[in-house]
Design a protein around this motif. Structure first.
Motif, PDB file in Angstrom:
ATOM      1  N   TYR A   1       0.801  -1.231   0.000  1.00 33.69           N
ATOM      2  CA  TYR A   1       0.000   0.000   0.000  1.00 33.69           C
ATOM      3  C   TYR A   1       0.835   1.282   0.000  1.00 33.69           C
ATOM      4  O   TYR A   1       0.312   2.345  -0.324  1.00 33.69           O
ATOM      5  N   VAL A   2       2.091   1.205   0.426  1.00 38.77           N
ATOM      6  CA  VAL A   2       2.896   2.429   0.498  1.00 38.77           C
ATOM      7  C   VAL A   2       3.750   2.522  -0.760  1.00 38.77           C
ATOM      8  O   VAL A   2       4.496   1.595  -1.089  1.00 38.77           O
ATOM      9  N   ASP A   3       3.611   3.640  -1.465  1.00 35.20           N
ATOM     10  CA  ASP A   3       4.379   3.832  -2.696  1.00 35.20           C
ATOM     11  C   ASP A   3       5.839   4.131  -2.369  1.00 35.20           C
ATOM     12  O   ASP A   3       6.750   3.527  -2.920  1.00 35.20           O
TER      13      ASP A   3
ATOM     14  N   ALA B   1      18.823  -4.922   7.567  1.00 33.35           N
ATOM     15  CA  ALA B   1      18.130  -5.273   6.320  1.00 33.35           C
ATOM     16  C   ALA B   1      18.320  -4.219   5.228  1.00 33.35           C
ATOM     17  O   ALA B   1      17.803  -4.379   4.122  1.00 33.35           O
ATOM     18  N   LEU B   2      19.040  -3.150   5.547  1.00 39.70           N
ATOM     19  CA  LEU B   2      19.256  -2.118   4.528  1.00 39.70           C
ATOM     20  C   LEU B   2      20.205  -2.629   3.451  1.00 39.70           C
ATOM     21  O   LEU B   2      21.292  -3.145   3.759  1.00 39.70           O
ATOM     22  N   ASP B   3      19.806  -2.459   2.190  1.00 38.03           N
ATOM     23  CA  ASP B   3      20.690  -2.853   1.084  1.00 38.03           C
ATOM     24  C   ASP B   3      21.837  -1.843   0.963  1.00 38.03           C
ATOM     25  O   ASP B   3      21.653  -0.669   1.305  1.00 38.03           O
ATOM     26  N   PRO B   4      22.973  -2.264   0.429  1.00 42.98           N
ATOM     27  CA  PRO B   4      24.001  -1.265   0.081  1.00 42.98           C
ATOM     28  C   PRO B   4      23.385  -0.299  -0.940  1.00 42.98           C
ATOM     29  O   PRO B   4      22.501  -0.684  -1.711  1.00 42.98           O
TER      30      PRO B   4
ATOM     31  N   ALA C   1      21.268  13.366  -0.837  1.00 41.98           N
ATOM     32  CA  ALA C   1      19.967  12.744  -1.092  1.00 41.98           C
ATOM     33  C   ALA C   1      20.273  11.317  -1.529  1.00 41.98           C
ATOM     34  O   ALA C   1      21.228  11.088  -2.290  1.00 41.98           O
ATOM     35  N   LEU C   2      19.517  10.364  -1.032  1.00 40.81           N
ATOM     36  CA  LEU C   2      19.765   8.980  -1.451  1.00 40.81           C
ATOM     37  C   LEU C   2      18.488   8.160  -1.402  1.00 40.81           C
ATOM     38  O   LEU C   2      17.526   8.515  -0.730  1.00 40.81           O
ATOM     39  N   LYS C   3      18.544   7.080  -2.145  1.00 43.52           N
ATOM     40  CA  LYS C   3      17.416   6.141  -2.173  1.00 43.52           C
ATOM     41  C   LYS C   3      17.858   4.855  -1.496  1.00 43.52           C
ATOM     42  O   LYS C   3      18.844   4.237  -1.925  1.00 43.52           O
ATOM     43  N   ALA C   4      17.146   4.482  -0.446  1.00 39.64           N
ATOM     44  CA  ALA C   4      17.517   3.272   0.296  1.00 39.64           C
ATOM     45  C   ALA C   4      16.400   2.234   0.167  1.00 39.64           C
ATOM     46  O   ALA C   4      15.232   2.583  -0.017  1.00 39.64           O
ATOM     47  N   HIS C   5      16.813   0.981   0.274  1.00 36.51           N
ATOM     48  CA  HIS C   5      15.838  -0.113   0.241  1.00 36.51           C
ATOM     49  C   HIS C   5      16.019  -0.992   1.471  1.00 36.51           C
ATOM     50  O   HIS C   5      17.149  -1.326   1.837  1.00 36.51           O
ATOM     51  N   VAL C   6      14.908  -1.347   2.077  1.00 36.40           N
ATOM     52  CA  VAL C   6      14.940  -2.272   3.215  1.00 36.40           C
ATOM     53  C   VAL C   6      14.483  -3.627   2.676  1.00 36.40           C
ATOM     54  O   VAL C   6      13.345  -3.769   2.231  1.00 36.40           O
TER      55      VAL C   6
ATOM     56  N   TRP D   1       8.790  -4.485   3.296  1.00 27.65           N
ATOM     57  CA  TRP D   1       9.164  -3.295   2.530  1.00 27.65           C
ATOM     58  C   TRP D   1       9.767  -3.558   1.161  1.00 27.65           C
ATOM     59  O   TRP D   1      10.111  -2.612   0.456  1.00 27.65           O
ATOM     60  N   LYS D   2       9.919  -4.809   0.778  1.00 24.82           N
ATOM     61  CA  LYS D   2      10.564  -5.086  -0.508  1.00 24.82           C
ATOM     62  C   LYS D   2       9.865  -4.301  -1.622  1.00 24.82           C
ATOM     63  O   LYS D   2       8.662  -4.443  -1.837  1.00 24.82           O
ATOM     64  N   GLY D   3      10.602  -3.454  -2.308  1.00 24.52           N
ATOM     65  CA  GLY D   3      10.036  -2.719  -3.445  1.00 24.52           C
ATOM     66  C   GLY D   3       9.595  -1.302  -3.120  1.00 24.52           C
ATOM     67  O   GLY D   3       9.279  -0.531  -4.020  1.00 24.52           O
ATOM     68  N   THR D   4       9.531  -0.936  -1.833  1.00 20.08           N
ATOM     69  CA  THR D   4       9.149   0.442  -1.483  1.00 20.08           C
ATOM     70  C   THR D   4      10.401   1.238  -1.151  1.00 20.08           C
ATOM     71  O   THR D   4      11.077   0.936  -0.168  1.00 20.08           O
TER      72      THR D   4
END
Ligand code: NAP
Length: 484
Positions: free
Chosen positions: A206-208, A271-274, A310-315, A320-323
């Motif tokens: 549900y979260v973009d 769980a944070l990706d590089p 500014a950065l884009k992080a993925h958990v 959260w996969k994909g958000t």
């Protein structure tokens, strides 16, 4: 609505660095406000410690002046000030020598909570821990409060953890991150885990995306020497922004208890990706609007340190996969504002067709200024003319919602110091959390250093470098405006 004040246990609080900026601007005015609110018991005492030549009277005069300067005039009352002054005494102590330690030890009263606030440069944390031990002040129940920065990379954070652990148990160490003491940050947990409304939607389905912004209007002047060795990544992202990200991304802890909360935060950090180099933009402010450039502020014409990131992080987790989590922070930006915005996905099908006013729902948590929470929803524009949609905020500004008495809500430092006295570590970082955060940060910084990465210039008073806008545009998204 006036908040309930429950007095803490009687304490002896030693502030190392009592003559410094943090102590005079935040800690001592904060303690005065807690006293005014009735939270300090009769027997509470505060001992200032630093190398400057003061006696009790001279230090009290300094503190009186600091309170008058930093507390709003309508909260400074003569009788309350006198009562607070009577709690204060001063000892000349050198963290690196033997001066004053004996005298300090004699001041500590048995039967009180003993707390030691390390409000000195990080190079002295180890000296203080060592001498507190040597002079018998590291009793089982005592606590130490350690300011940021907690190391400047994983190796130094590990070394500092080991130094402190040689003299104190983890339960005695309070690593302060004042962002966690903010009312709204705790409300984030109340909103998530105290309501049924949001939690079912709080996931990648549900979260973009999520945006976390910490924008400052000021430059680095005055802190240039320290800042130029640190930069926005180490100064803001590794600690404050990481903590905010954790509170959004974490799973519900089994209880609102220190280790339960911190275990869940740690899982998020791990769980944070590089972060790929293409997902990071670094900036450095130039001169303009009557202000000097970054390199002039730090007096280092060749500096490659970033004042913006500014950065884009993925958990990488089921939830959260994909958000993506977009983080940005910088100095000399258009306004001073900190907020977290959770943007929800669009409805799967719009029965109203394409409409101008229809926007995605967003939950915006404002940390400063004017702490509050806002939910943006789409409604019908009132009146005739068919079904036209507009976006309206359901707004909960704390100052308005709580009415008279809101000024008595403790600020972050006040709340955190009271938590130290109560022995509650929930809002403090555990050693393994700090190390995990550095383990994620270090490769990013190392990669810049290896390739001699140059930050991009941006105009003072802007919202950052152009490429930061592109970071979101290429994903079909937009940053929220930086405005007060
Ligand atoms: P500051 O203004 O430079 O004050 C440093 C204090 O340490 C002074 O009271 C100084 O007093 C004392 N001191 C220095 N050497 C000492 C020694 N050998 N023995 C005993 N005392 C000594 O620094 P600050 O801005 O208050 O910052 C203190 C800590 O808080 C730092 O770790 C900083 O990173 C952290 N922090 C500060 C802020 C802030 O807004 N200021 C925000 C976040 C974190 P004497 O010279 O009299 O000894």
């Amino acid at each position: 609505m006036v908040s309930r004040v429950i007095p803490v246990d009687p304490f002896d609080l030693v502030i190392f660095g009592a003559t410094g900026d943090l102590a005079t601007r935040k800690i001592l005015p904060g303690l005065y406000r807690r006293d005014l609110a009735g939270q300090l018991p009769e027997a509470a005492r505060i001992i200032g410690a630093a190398r400057s030549e003061f006696d009790d009277g001279a230090w009290r005069s300094e503190v009186r002046a600091a309170i008058t300067e930093h507390v709003p005039a309508d909260r400074v009352h003569a009788a309350a000030l006198d009562r607070f002054m009577a709690r204060l005494s001063y000892v000349r102590v050198d963290a690196t020598g033997e001066d004053g330690w004996q005298e300090l030890a004699q001041k500590m009263r048995p039967g009180m909570v003993h707390a030691f606030y390390f409000s000195v440069g990080p190079g002295l944390f180890g000296d203080l821990a060592h001498r507190l031990h040597r002079h018998g002040m590291n009793s089982d129940g005592c606590r130490i409060v350690v300011e940021k920065p907690f190391g400047h990379d994983l190796a130094s954070a590990r070394a500092l953890n080991a130094t402190l652990a040689a003299h104190f148990d983890e339960q005695q160490i309070y690593r302060i991150d004042h962002y966690l003491g903010k009312e709204t940050v705790q409300n984030l947990m109340a909103v998530r885990f105290g309501n049924m409304l949001f939690e079912p939607l709080w996931n990648a389905q549900y979260v973009d995306h999520i945006q976390i912004t910490v924008a400052e209007a000021v430059g680095v002047a005055g802190r240039g020497g320290y800042y130029d060795k640190s930069g926005a990544m180490r100064d803001m992202v590794q600690n404050h922004m990481m903590q905010l990200l954790c509170l959004i991304a974490m799973e519900p802890p089994y209880a609102f208890e220190p280790d339960a909360v911190r275990d869940e935060k740690l899982k998020v950090i791990r769980a944070l990706d590089p972060v790929a180099p293409a997902d990071i933009v670094r900036g450095q402010y130039g001169a303009g609007n009557g202000h000097a450039s970054y390199v002039d502020d730090v007096d280092n014409p060749k500096s490659f340190t970033e004042s913006y990131i500014a950065l884009k992080a993925h958990v990488s987790s089921w939830r959260w996969k994909g958000t993506p989590f977009y983080l940005r922070t910088g100095k000399r930006l258009r306004a001073r504002t900190s907020e977290i915005a959770i943007t929800f996905k669009d409805p799967p099908h719009s029965i109203f067709g394409e409409q101008e006013g229809q926007r995605s729902n967003a939950l915006v948590i404002r940390l400063q200024p004017n702490e509050g929470i806002k939910l943006k929803v789409t409604i019908k524009e009132p009146g005739p003319g068919g079904m036209r949609l507009i976006e309206v905020p359901l707004d909960m500004s704390f100052a308005e919602a709580l009415g008279p008495g809101a000024e008595d809500i403790p600020d972050a430092y006040e709340r955190l110091i009271m938590d130290v006295i109560r022995g509650n570590q929930t809002l403090f970082m555990r050693g393994d959390e700090v190390e995990a955060a550095w383990a994620w940060t270090d490769p990013i910084v190392a990669a810049w250093q290896a390739r001699g990465d140059r930050p991009q210039p941006y105009d003072p008073g802007s919202s950052g470098p152009e490429d930061a806008l592109m970071l979101m545009h290429r994903d079909g998204r937009r940053w929220r405006e930086v405005r007060p």
